[in-house]
Structures are given as structure tokens and as C-alpha cells.
Design an enzyme around this catalytic site. Structure first.
Site, short mmCIF file in Angstrom:
data_model
loop_
_atom_site.label_atom_id
_atom_site.label_comp_id
_atom_site.label_asym_id
_atom_site.label_seq_id
_atom_site.Cartn_x
_atom_site.Cartn_y
_atom_site.Cartn_z
N HIS A 104 48.80 58.11 37.23
CA HIS A 104 47.69 58.60 38.06
C HIS A 104 48.11 59.90 38.77
CE1 HIS A 104 45.66 54.98 37.10
NE2 HIS A 104 46.32 54.20 37.92
N ASN B 197 45.82 57.07 31.87
CA ASN B 197 46.94 57.31 32.79
C ASN B 197 48.02 56.23 32.65
OD1 ASN B 197 45.31 59.31 33.72
ND2 ASN B 197 44.90 58.41 35.71
N ASP C 260 40.73 58.80 31.30
CA ASP C 260 41.33 57.54 30.87
C ASP C 260 42.69 57.78 30.23
OD1 ASP C 260 41.52 54.84 30.49
OD2 ASP C 260 40.01 54.71 28.91
N ILE D 224 31.08 53.64 27.26
CA ILE D 224 30.60 54.26 28.49
C ILE D 224 31.09 53.51 29.74
CG2 ILE D 224 28.33 53.14 28.49
CD1 ILE D 224 27.27 56.01 29.36
N LEU E 143 30.81 76.11 42.07
CA LEU E 143 30.87 74.85 41.32
C LEU E 143 30.67 73.64 42.25
CD1 LEU E 143 31.91 73.24 38.69
CD2 LEU E 143 34.16 73.35 39.76
C1 FPP Z 1 42.16 55.54 34.10
O1 FPP Z 1 43.40 55.37 33.47
C2 FPP Z 1 42.29 56.31 35.33
C3 FPP Z 1 42.03 55.86 36.59
C4 FPP Z 1 41.53 54.48 36.84
C5 FPP Z 1 42.24 56.69 37.79
C6 FPP Z 1 41.97 58.17 37.63
C7 FPP Z 1 42.29 58.88 38.90
C8 FPP Z 1 43.01 60.02 39.00
C9 FPP Z 1 43.53 60.76 37.84
C10 FPP Z 1 43.24 60.62 40.34
C11 FPP Z 1 42.14 61.58 40.60
C12 FPP Z 1 42.30 62.28 41.87
C13 FPP Z 1 41.27 62.89 42.47
C14 FPP Z 1 41.50 63.67 43.68
C15 FPP Z 1 39.90 62.77 41.93
P1 FPP Z 1 43.93 53.89 33.23
O2 FPP Z 1 44.77 53.50 34.38
O3 FPP Z 1 42.78 52.97 32.94
O4 FPP Z 1 44.79 54.10 31.93
P2 FPP Z 1 45.10 53.02 30.79
O5 FPP Z 1 43.78 52.71 30.14
O6 FPP Z 1 46.01 53.78 29.87
O7 FPP Z 1 45.75 51.84 31.43
#
Ligand code: FPP
Length: 242
Positions: A30, A15, A13, A189, A124
Site C-alpha cells: 500500500h 498491492n 489493485d 467491477i 483537476l
Molecule cells: C488493493 O490492493 C488496494 C487497496 C485496498 C488500497 C489502495 C490504497 C492505496 C494505494 C493508498 C492510496 C492513498 C491515497 C492517498 C489515496 P490489494 O490489497 O487488494 O492487493 P491484492 O489483491 O494483491 O491483495
């Protein structure tokens, strides 16, 4: 780190916030998060963790703007395809769990191909939860159960054991997570593995996912090592059973 968990799961979380802090589009957050996925996977393999699961896209994430969903899907397909040879070289078994009926045919094809190819590996197990929610998982298991009763394969007179019900969940065959890490300071969660996390240890960190590196993972494991897991029993019962 005296105790290495068998299964570590991560709610990745923060990103969006990471991107906003830099005046960037959410998708850039992301993209940066993919580097953290690589670091976490390497760390898990190096430290003998058996299963690393990552919550990449929830059922609720389908409500995000179309452009973000498209960008994220493209990013994940690219990362999964791009990393196939690394997964094979590192003996990693790759699995995707979630409501695959909502994913595009192209993405499903790629997932099937990599799951098949990596199934010969023995190291893994890396699991990506995609289009997943804990309530969806429990509901689809309940539907399977009802269908078995309807077809006469099961009788309602037989008691349903928790192990049997777990075998109908999408995570059948995968041990329940020992440790669940959530980044970015949120402490909930969010409809993730609701059934499977009954006795999971939770670890919350303020670090945003794109900044999460091996040292942050190590800190989570050190905290986990110091925890006493009692599964509802008393401390004496646990000590006497060791
Ligand atoms: C949450 O942050 C993150 C996501 C919804 C996407 C996570 C996906 C990746 C990091 C790519 C993974 C790649 C592979 C190959 C598995 P958010 O957007 O909710 O962040 P915020 O709460 O700060 O807005």
C-alpha cells in the site's frame, strides 16, 4: 491519444501481491501504491483530464484484518495531509466520496479541511473513494428519495427520471467515468460505481498498482482513444451526429 476522457477512474489493485512477491508485509504494498497515486495524478493534470477518481477503500475492505485497516487509514491520512500543499500548488480540487460515518472523527476533520481549502481551485478534480460501494450509494439515494416522498417534497405520482435519481447519488455533479482502469489482472467491477459505469469503457492491465506509472496510464488512454462509444445507438447514427 486523440480523445482525452473527461473522467478517468482507477481500481487500484495488486498491492498485496506486489508485497508478497518481495517477501514484504501487505502494508508495504500500500505504501508503494502511494507513489503510483502521485504519478497518476500528475499524468492526469498534465494531460487535461478533468476528473481522476481512485477506489482506495471499499465497504468490503472493512472486513480485512484490523492491523491492515489501521495501517492503511494512517497511510492515507499521512499522504493526504502531506500532499495538501502540492494539491494547492497544482490547482487540484480534492474530494472524498463514501460512507464517511464509518471513518474516524480525526480523518473526517482532515478530509473536510482539505476539501474546503481546495474548493477554490479550478484544475483537476481528484476524488478518493473511501468506504464506498456502489450498492451503498444506490441505497442511500433510494433512502433520500423515500424521505422526500415522506416529507411531501415529492409525490409518487411524478415519474422519477434517471437524471433526478443520479442527483441523489454521492457522485452528484461529477460526470460519469468515461474510462475505468483496473490493475493486477482482475476483470470485475467489485461493487464500485455500479450506476455511474453504465456506459464506461473498461481497461484491464496485468500491471500491479505499485508498478503503475505514467506510461501504463498512457497505454490505457491510447486504447480508449481507439474505442468507438455508441451508447446503444448504431454506428451510422453516431457518425451522422458528429
Ligand atoms: C488493493 O490492493 C488496494 C487497496 C485496498 C488500497 C489502495 C490504497 C492505496 C494505494 C493508498 C492510496 C492513498 C491515497 C492517498 C489515496 P490489494 O490489497 O487488494 O492487493 P491484492 O489483491 O494483491 O491483495
Amino acid at each position: 491519444m486523440s480523445k482525452i476522457p473527461r473522467h478517468v477512474s482507477i481500481i487500484m489493485d495488486g498491492n498485496g501481491r506486489w508485497a508478497r512477491q518481495r517477501g514484504l508485509e501487505r502494508l508495504e504494498g500500500h505504501k508503494a501504491g502511494v507513489e503510483s497515486v502521485r504519478a497518476a495524478t500528475e499524468f492526469a493534470a498534465e494531460n487535461g483530464i478533468g476528473f481522476l477518481s481512485l477506489f482506495a477503500f471499499s465497504e468490503e475492505n472493512w472486513m480485512r484484518p484490523e492491523s491492515e485497516i489501521m495501517g492503511l487509514m494512517e497511510l492515507m491520512v499521512g499522504a493526504i495531509i502531506g500532499e495538501t500543499s502540492t494539491l494547492m500548488e497544482n490547482n487540484i480540487i480534492f474530494k472524498v466520496i463514501g460512507d464517511k460515518s464509518r471513518l474516524s472523527a480525526g480523518l473526517n476533520e482532515k478530509i473536510d479541511e482539505i476539501e474546503r481549502k481546495s474548493s477554490v481551485n479550478t484544475g483537476l478534480t481528484m476524488i478518493i473513494f473511501l468506504s464506498y460501494s456502489g450498492k451503498w450509494d444506490i441505497l442511500q439515494a433510494a433512502v433520500k428519495y423515500a424521505e422526500m416522498v415522506k416529507s411531501g417534497e415529492l409525490s409518487l405520482d411524478e415519474p422519477v427520471s434517471s437524471d433526478f435519481f443520479a442527483s441523489l447519488l454521492s457522485t452528484a455533479g461529477i460526470p460519469d467515468p468515461d474510462l475505468l482502469i483496473r490493475t493486477s489482472g482482475e476483470q470485475r467491477i467489485s461493487n464500485y460505481m455500479l450506476w455511474q459505469s453504465a456506459y464506461t469503457e473498461f481497461y484491464f492491465t496485468d500491471v500491479l498498482w505499485p508498478d503503475f506509472r505514467k506510461n501504463d496510464f498512457r497505454m490505457a488512454l491510447e486504447t480508449y482513444s481507439a474505442r468507438e462509444r455508441r451508447y446503444g445507438k448504431t454506428r451510422d447514427q453516431i457518425n451522422n451526429s458528429i
